[in-house]
Each structure stands twice: as C-alpha cells, then as structure tokens.
Motif scaffolding. Structure first.
Motif, mmCIF file in Angstrom:
data_model
loop_
_atom_site.group_PDB
_atom_site.id
_atom_site.type_symbol
_atom_site.label_atom_id
_atom_site.label_comp_id
_atom_site.label_asym_id
_atom_site.label_seq_id
_atom_site.Cartn_x
_atom_site.Cartn_y
_atom_site.Cartn_z
ATOM 1 N N PRO A 81 33.476 29.478 49.965
ATOM 2 C CA PRO A 81 33.541 30.928 50.176
ATOM 3 C C PRO A 81 34.510 31.341 51.278
ATOM 4 O O PRO A 81 35.249 32.323 51.134
ATOM 5 C CB PRO A 81 32.108 31.316 50.523
ATOM 6 C CG PRO A 81 31.273 30.256 49.888
ATOM 7 C CD PRO A 81 32.089 29.000 49.939
ATOM 8 N N GLY A 82 34.562 30.615 52.375
ATOM 9 C CA GLY A 82 35.463 30.961 53.473
ATOM 10 C C GLY A 82 36.924 30.839 53.077
ATOM 11 O O GLY A 82 37.748 31.686 53.441
ATOM 12 N N GLN A 83 37.252 29.794 52.341
ATOM 13 C CA GLN A 83 38.630 29.607 51.895
ATOM 14 C C GLN A 83 39.021 30.666 50.871
ATOM 15 O O GLN A 83 40.128 31.198 50.908
ATOM 16 C CB GLN A 83 38.817 28.206 51.310
ATOM 17 C CG GLN A 83 40.254 27.862 51.032
ATOM 18 C CD GLN A 83 40.428 26.426 50.569
ATOM 19 O OE1 GLN A 83 39.459 25.725 50.286
ATOM 20 N NE2 GLN A 83 41.661 25.986 50.482
ATOM 21 N N LEU A 84 38.104 30.994 49.968
ATOM 22 C CA LEU A 84 38.367 32.040 48.981
ATOM 23 C C LEU A 84 38.617 33.376 49.683
ATOM 24 O O LEU A 84 39.561 34.087 49.353
ATOM 25 C CB LEU A 84 37.201 32.156 47.996
ATOM 26 C CG LEU A 84 37.352 33.187 46.896
ATOM 27 C CD1 LEU A 84 38.550 32.874 46.005
ATOM 28 C CD2 LEU A 84 36.079 33.263 46.062
ATOM 29 N N GLU A 85 37.794 33.712 50.668
ATOM 30 C CA GLU A 85 37.975 34.958 51.425
ATOM 31 C C GLU A 85 39.317 34.971 52.142
ATOM 32 O O GLU A 85 39.983 36.000 52.201
ATOM 33 C CB GLU A 85 36.835 35.162 52.428
ATOM 34 C CG GLU A 85 35.513 35.511 51.784
ATOM 35 C CD GLU A 85 35.579 36.762 50.934
ATOM 36 O OE1 GLU A 85 36.216 37.760 51.351
ATOM 37 O OE2 GLU A 85 35.005 36.752 49.842
ATOM 38 N N HIS A 86 39.716 33.826 52.692
ATOM 39 C CA HIS A 86 40.996 33.746 53.393
ATOM 40 C C HIS A 86 42.155 34.028 52.437
ATOM 41 O O HIS A 86 43.051 34.820 52.738
ATOM 42 C CB HIS A 86 41.158 32.367 54.037
ATOM 43 C CG HIS A 86 42.504 32.151 54.644
ATOM 44 N ND1 HIS A 86 42.881 32.761 55.817
ATOM 45 C CD2 HIS A 86 43.566 31.427 54.226
ATOM 46 C CE1 HIS A 86 44.130 32.409 56.104
ATOM 47 N NE2 HIS A 86 44.567 31.595 55.157
ATOM 48 N N LEU A 88 42.096 35.538 49.423
ATOM 49 C CA LEU A 88 42.044 36.903 48.888
ATOM 50 C C LEU A 88 42.318 37.951 49.962
ATOM 51 O O LEU A 88 42.734 39.068 49.654
ATOM 52 C CB LEU A 88 40.695 37.160 48.221
ATOM 53 C CG LEU A 88 40.387 36.305 46.991
ATOM 54 C CD1 LEU A 88 38.994 36.604 46.475
ATOM 55 C CD2 LEU A 88 41.436 36.501 45.908
ATOM 56 N N GLY A 89 42.117 37.612 51.229
ATOM 57 C CA GLY A 89 42.353 38.545 52.325
ATOM 58 C C GLY A 89 43.795 38.585 52.795
ATOM 59 O O GLY A 89 44.119 39.266 53.758
ATOM 60 N N ARG A 105 33.679 38.932 43.016
ATOM 61 C CA ARG A 105 34.518 38.888 44.221
ATOM 62 C C ARG A 105 35.998 38.884 43.864
ATOM 63 O O ARG A 105 36.807 39.520 44.532
ATOM 64 C CB ARG A 105 34.163 37.657 45.072
ATOM 65 C CG ARG A 105 35.052 37.480 46.294
ATOM 66 C CD ARG A 105 34.965 38.716 47.215
ATOM 67 N NE ARG A 105 35.942 38.674 48.275
ATOM 68 C CZ ARG A 105 37.014 39.457 48.366
ATOM 69 N NH1 ARG A 105 37.257 40.363 47.442
ATOM 70 N NH2 ARG A 105 37.834 39.365 49.370
ATOM 71 N N ALA A 109 39.246 42.005 44.628
ATOM 72 C CA ALA A 109 40.292 41.611 45.578
ATOM 73 C C ALA A 109 41.591 42.393 45.410
ATOM 74 O O ALA A 109 42.336 42.571 46.358
ATOM 75 C CB ALA A 109 40.565 40.115 45.455
#
Length: 174
Positions: A81-86, A88-89, A105, A109
């Motif tokens: 999840p943290g890598q995906l958020e990074h 997509l962010g 999610r 994005a």
C-alpha cells in the motif's frame, strides 16, 4: 518498435492463450488507442499509470501512451500500500486498468481509463474513434467522380447525422 511491427504485419507478434496476434493487429490498436488517449486529454509530459493484465491490448495501450509523449509508469501486481500510494501520488493524470485489475484506489488516482468495461472508467476499446485528419469521400454525379472534403470531427458528426439517403454513397477514409 513501431517500425518492427510495420515491417512484417502478417508475422505473429504475440501468443496470448490460444490466440495468435499478428504484428499488424497491435499496430492498428496502437493507432486507435493513441487517438483515444489524446481524446482523453493526454499528450506530451502527461503521466499515465498502467495496471493491467499482460495482454496484446495492454501492450498497445502502453505503446500508445509513449507515442503521445506521455510519462508511463507500470504498476505491477502486489505493490505494498505505501509503494502504491507513492507511485499514484506523483502527479498521475490518468490510470489505465482492465476489468481484472480495477480497484477503487486506482480509479481515484487520475482520469480512469479502461481496456474493457469497468464501472466509472472510460472504456478505450468500446468506442470507435474518428481521427481528426479523416476526410469525407462522396460519389457525386453520373460519372461517379469522387469529391474529397476535409472536415474536423465536429463537422463529421453533424454531416453524418443529416445525411440524406438520396445522396450518393459516402465513406470516411483516414
């Protein structure tokens, strides 16, 4: 890559399950998806995240984004999840998914685009895209001489909506 596809369009390019895809098929799909992505507002410098299964259509979408000059990031399955958020962010403008990989999610994005029906996303494969450089060819007169008329998409849509059956045959060529 595109030159290799053009060089031998009848040669097999992919084996996807029992399906054998020739080089000409993804080349045509790249052209269509390039038009669809451009229509979705993508172009040079825009960021596109691709999270799809490995298919000829996914290859074509990835290549089409590159043809437009987009920055393309592939999102492999199993990102924490943290890598995906990074990922997509980082200013993703659009996300390309397919029915098997779509998740809420990803669809939030950026502009949600899909290769197949996905609720809340624009299906890039479902629509027939008319290229802006197409021209109308109409048979006129008794001698059947063709008349070429350049029109943009807006005019083509109006013209095809008002077409009378009494006029000669009409086709679109790109």
């Amino acid at each position: 890559m595109l030159d290799a596809l053009r060089a031998a369009p009848a040669t097999p390019a992919f084996e996807h399950g029992a399906r054998i895809v020739t080089r000409g098929e993804p080349l045509e799909l790249i052209r269509r998806l390039t038009d669809a992505l451009r229509e979705a507002g993508l172009g040079p410098g825009r960021a596109v995240a691709v999270r799809t299964e490995v298919t000829p259509e996914a290859f074509a979408a990835h290549m089409a984004a590159h043809v437009l000059g987009c920055r393309v990031v592939g999102i492999r399955p199993g990102y924490p999840p943290g890598q995906l958020e990074h990922v997509l962010g980082m200013g993703v403008d659009a996300v390309v998914v397919d029915p098997a990989t779509a998740m809420p999610r990803l669809l939030r994005a950026g502009t949600p685009l899909s290769l197949g029906p996905v609720p809340g996303a624009t299906d890039l494969l479902a629509r027939r895209h008319v290229r802006p450089d197409c021209h109308q060819v109409k048979q006129i007169g008794q001698i059947g001489r063709a008349m070429r008329v350049r029109q943009d998409i807006r005019h083509m849509r109006v013209a095809t909506g008002r077409r009378s059956s009494r006029r000669g045959p009409m086709t679109w060529r790109c």
